[in-house]
Structures are given as structure tokens and as C-alpha cells.
Design an enzyme around this catalytic site. Structure first.
Site, PDB file in Angstrom:
ATOM      1  N   LYS A 143      45.575  34.934  34.562  1.00 20.11           N
ATOM      2  CA  LYS A 143      44.900  34.983  33.261  1.00 20.11           C
ATOM      3  C   LYS A 143      45.889  35.314  32.149  1.00 20.11           C
ATOM      4  O   LYS A 143      45.881  34.684  31.101  1.00 20.11           O
ATOM      5  CB  LYS A 143      43.803  36.063  33.244  1.00 20.11           C
ATOM      6  N   ARG A 182      34.053  41.313  32.286  1.00 23.95           N
ATOM      7  CA  ARG A 182      34.249  41.616  33.704  1.00 23.95           C
ATOM      8  C   ARG A 182      32.970  42.103  34.360  1.00 23.95           C
ATOM      9  O   ARG A 182      32.954  42.364  35.550  1.00 23.95           O
ATOM     10  CB  ARG A 182      35.310  42.690  33.847  1.00 23.95           C
ATOM     11  N   ARG A 241      54.604  41.645  41.201  1.00 22.54           N
ATOM     12  CA  ARG A 241      54.712  41.355  39.761  1.00 22.54           C
ATOM     13  C   ARG A 241      55.641  42.321  39.023  1.00 22.54           C
ATOM     14  O   ARG A 241      55.593  43.526  39.220  1.00 22.54           O
ATOM     15  CB  ARG A 241      53.309  41.440  39.145  1.00 22.54           C
ATOM     16  N   ARG A 293      53.884  47.592  36.897  1.00 20.51           N
ATOM     17  CA  ARG A 293      52.663  48.311  36.510  1.00 20.51           C
ATOM     18  C   ARG A 293      52.274  49.332  37.570  1.00 20.51           C
ATOM     19  O   ARG A 293      52.314  49.045  38.754  1.00 20.51           O
ATOM     20  CB  ARG A 293      51.523  47.312  36.323  1.00 20.51           C
ATOM     21  N   ARG A 326      41.290  47.224  43.206  1.00 24.07           N
ATOM     22  CA  ARG A 326      40.986  46.311  42.087  1.00 24.07           C
ATOM     23  C   ARG A 326      40.340  45.026  42.594  1.00 24.07           C
ATOM     24  O   ARG A 326      39.422  44.492  41.973  1.00 24.07           O
ATOM     25  CB  ARG A 326      42.267  45.993  41.300  1.00 24.07           C
TER      26      ARG A 326
HETATM   27  P1  AMP Z   1      44.211  43.948  33.701  1.00 26.45           P
HETATM   28  O1  AMP Z   1      45.468  44.207  32.945  1.00 26.45           O
HETATM   29  O2  AMP Z   1      43.353  42.883  33.089  1.00 26.45           O
HETATM   30  O3  AMP Z   1      44.451  43.718  35.180  1.00 26.45           O
HETATM   31  O4  AMP Z   1      43.343  45.302  33.626  1.00 26.45           O
HETATM   32  C1  AMP Z   1      43.853  46.521  34.131  1.00 26.45           C
HETATM   33  C2  AMP Z   1      42.736  47.550  34.251  1.00 26.45           C
HETATM   34  O5  AMP Z   1      42.149  47.790  32.971  1.00 26.45           O
HETATM   35  C3  AMP Z   1      41.572  47.143  35.146  1.00 26.45           C
HETATM   36  O6  AMP Z   1      41.831  47.415  36.526  1.00 26.45           O
HETATM   37  C4  AMP Z   1      40.461  48.027  34.581  1.00 26.45           C
HETATM   38  O7  AMP Z   1      40.585  49.374  35.006  1.00 26.45           O
HETATM   39  C5  AMP Z   1      40.745  47.997  33.082  1.00 26.45           C
HETATM   40  N1  AMP Z   1      40.054  46.878  32.383  1.00 26.45           N
HETATM   41  C6  AMP Z   1      40.621  45.802  31.772  1.00 26.45           C
HETATM   42  N2  AMP Z   1      39.693  44.988  31.239  1.00 26.45           N
HETATM   43  C7  AMP Z   1      38.494  45.561  31.528  1.00 26.45           C
HETATM   44  C8  AMP Z   1      37.139  45.200  31.278  1.00 26.45           C
HETATM   45  N3  AMP Z   1      36.820  44.064  30.619  1.00 26.45           N
HETATM   46  N4  AMP Z   1      36.175  46.028  31.732  1.00 26.45           N
HETATM   47  C9  AMP Z   1      36.456  47.165  32.385  1.00 26.45           C
HETATM   48  N5  AMP Z   1      37.707  47.571  32.673  1.00 26.45           N
HETATM   49  C10 AMP Z   1      38.727  46.783  32.246  1.00 26.45           C
END
Ligand code: AMP
Length: 219
Positions: free
Chosen positions: A15, A90, A128, A161, A172
Site C-alpha cells: 500500500k 481498516r 523491510r 520499524r 498485525r
Molecule cells: P501501517 O504503517 O499502515 O502498517 O500502520 C501501523 C500501525 O498503525 C497499525 O498496526 C495500527 O496499530 C496503526 N494504524 C494505522 N492505520 C490505522 C487505522 N486506519 N486504524 C487503526 N489503526 C491504524
């Protein structure tokens, strides 16, 4: 009509990479809720600590916090012509909020899903590495930089990360199956979802997403 481009996919589906390319192509801002929350998690406040803890555990941050984040960010002037959502919605509740938002902002929405097998996701996430300066994404197994730990493009250090460790990744992916995967059926049933094979090379996925956006009337 200005557009909201939504990319749905599991963690590691690509994404972020695709949103970045689309942002460069169309000039729409890329709104990564993960990046915004990572920034908020740095604040030494009750809210910052709560977000940090939730993210480290691999769970989702609450829909209430996300609603505030998304309303504030999409009200900025740079979102007027359109924007790309990377990591939102999400949950079903977030999907409903997005529908209201699109109506209020008078924007049409293009929903695209990037699908990738679970074994690939695990490898992509644990391997990553991201450039601290330009955001370029590498992978120690699949796309290593020329010099270990250094960005090919600008020589800046690569970061790992904290939630890309095997334990958080498993959580996750579990959270994704439980909370986010139902969204795919929700959009599929209403006939609004275009699905793209995320196992294809980055450029091919990008070409397919571009074709969807350009052929869509946004409905
Ligand atoms: P990402 O960088 O998109 O993988 O997001 C990292 C973390 O941020 C996720 O594992 C969630 O804890 C939180 N997060 C990101 N986007 C959302 C969302 N739309 N709703 C809830 N938690 C989110």
C-alpha cells in the site's frame, strides 16, 4: 469530480509503495495513517503513550482517534483536489465514516485492493527497511540495497520499524484477518472493489492501479 483513492490490503501488501507512486503521478497527497500515528506516538503525553503502546502490540488504534486524525488531515487545503488513503479504512466503522466524509467533501471514491499471499507478507514485513530521508522501501531478502543499511538513492541510513519484528507482524496479520478483511467482502458485495494481484512486480501493480483510476468515473 475530485477523488479519494483508497488502497486496501494487508500489512506488507505494498500500500505504501503504491500510494507513493500514485501520489507522484497525480500530485494528490498520500495520507498514511500509520505515518501520522507514528509521529503522534513520539509525543510524551497520555495520548502519545497510548498510541505507541497500541502500535507496538500490533493492534489497531481506536476508531475515535482515527476519526479525528482523518478529519483533520483531509480538511487541509492540499486535499481539495483529491487524496490517497494509505491504511484507512481498516474497520467497518471507519468505512462508514469515510462514506460520510466523501459525501460532505463531494468527492467520489475509488476502492482498490492489493492482494498478496500470507507467506509473502511475512517476508516483506520482517525484511523491510525504509530510508529515513526519502522514504524509499527496501527488503533485506527481496530487494536489498547495494550497501547494507544505506539508501541507494541518497546515502541516508535505513531504518527498521519497531513493529516489523516477527511477533508484532504475526499480531498485525491476525488483526488484519479479524478487523480489516471483512471490509473486502463489504466493498466486494456492493460491486465497488477492484482487485489487483499484489504479487506482481511493483511497476506492473502500479500500471494496473493507474488503469483503474483513469478508467473510473469514481463511483
Ligand atoms: P501501517 O504503517 O499502515 O502498517 O500502520 C501501523 C500501525 O498503525 C497499525 O498496526 C495500527 O496499530 C496503526 N494504524 C494505522 N492505520 C490505522 C487505522 N486506519 N486504524 C487503526 N489503526 C491504524
Amino acid at each position: 469530480m475530485s477523488k479519494i483513492i483508497v488502497i486496501i490490503g494487508a500489512p506488507g501488501a505494498g500500500k505504501g509503495t503504491q500510494s507513493r507512486l500514485l501520489s507522484e503521478k497525480y500530485g494528490y497527497p498520500q495520507i498514511s495513517t500509520g505515518d501520522i500515528l507514528r509521529e503522534m506516538a513520539q509525543a510524551d503525553t497520555p495520548l502519545g503513550r497510548k498510541i505507541k503502546e497500541t502500535m507496538a502490540s500490533g493492534k489497531l488504534v481506536s476508531d475515535e482517534i482515527l476519526a479525528e486524525v482523518i478529519l483533520a488531515r483531509t480538511s487541509q487545503p492540499d486535499c481539495q483536489e483529491g487524496y490517497i488513503l494509505d491504511g484507512y479504512p481498516r474497520t467497518l466503522e471507519q468505512a462508514h465514516l469515510l462514506e460520510d466524509l466523501a459525501r460532505k467533501q463531494q468527492k467520489s471514491v475509488v476502492f482498490m485492493r492489493v492482494g498478496v499471499h500470507e507467506e509473502t507478507l511475512f517476508k516483506r514485513l520482517t525484511g523491510r527497511r525504509t530510508c529515513a530521508k526519502c522514504g524509499e522501501i527496501y527488503n533485506v531478502y527481496l530487494r536489498p540495497p547495494k550497501i547494507e543499511g544505506v539508501c541507494d538513492l541518497d546515502g541516508a541510513p535505513l531504518t527498521h520499524r519497531s513493529d516489523d519484528n516477527p511477533e508484532s507482524v504475526s499480531k498485525r496479520l491476525e488483526e488484519y484477518r479479524q478487523s480489516t478483511a471483512p471490509l473486502i467482502d463489504y466493498y466486494r458485495e456492493s460491486g465497488r472493489l477492484v482487485e489487483v494481484d499484489g504479487e506482481l512486480p511493483v511497476e506492473e501493480v502500479f500500471d494496473k492501479l493507474r488503469a483503474v483510476i483513469e478508467s473510473s468515473d469514481g463511483q
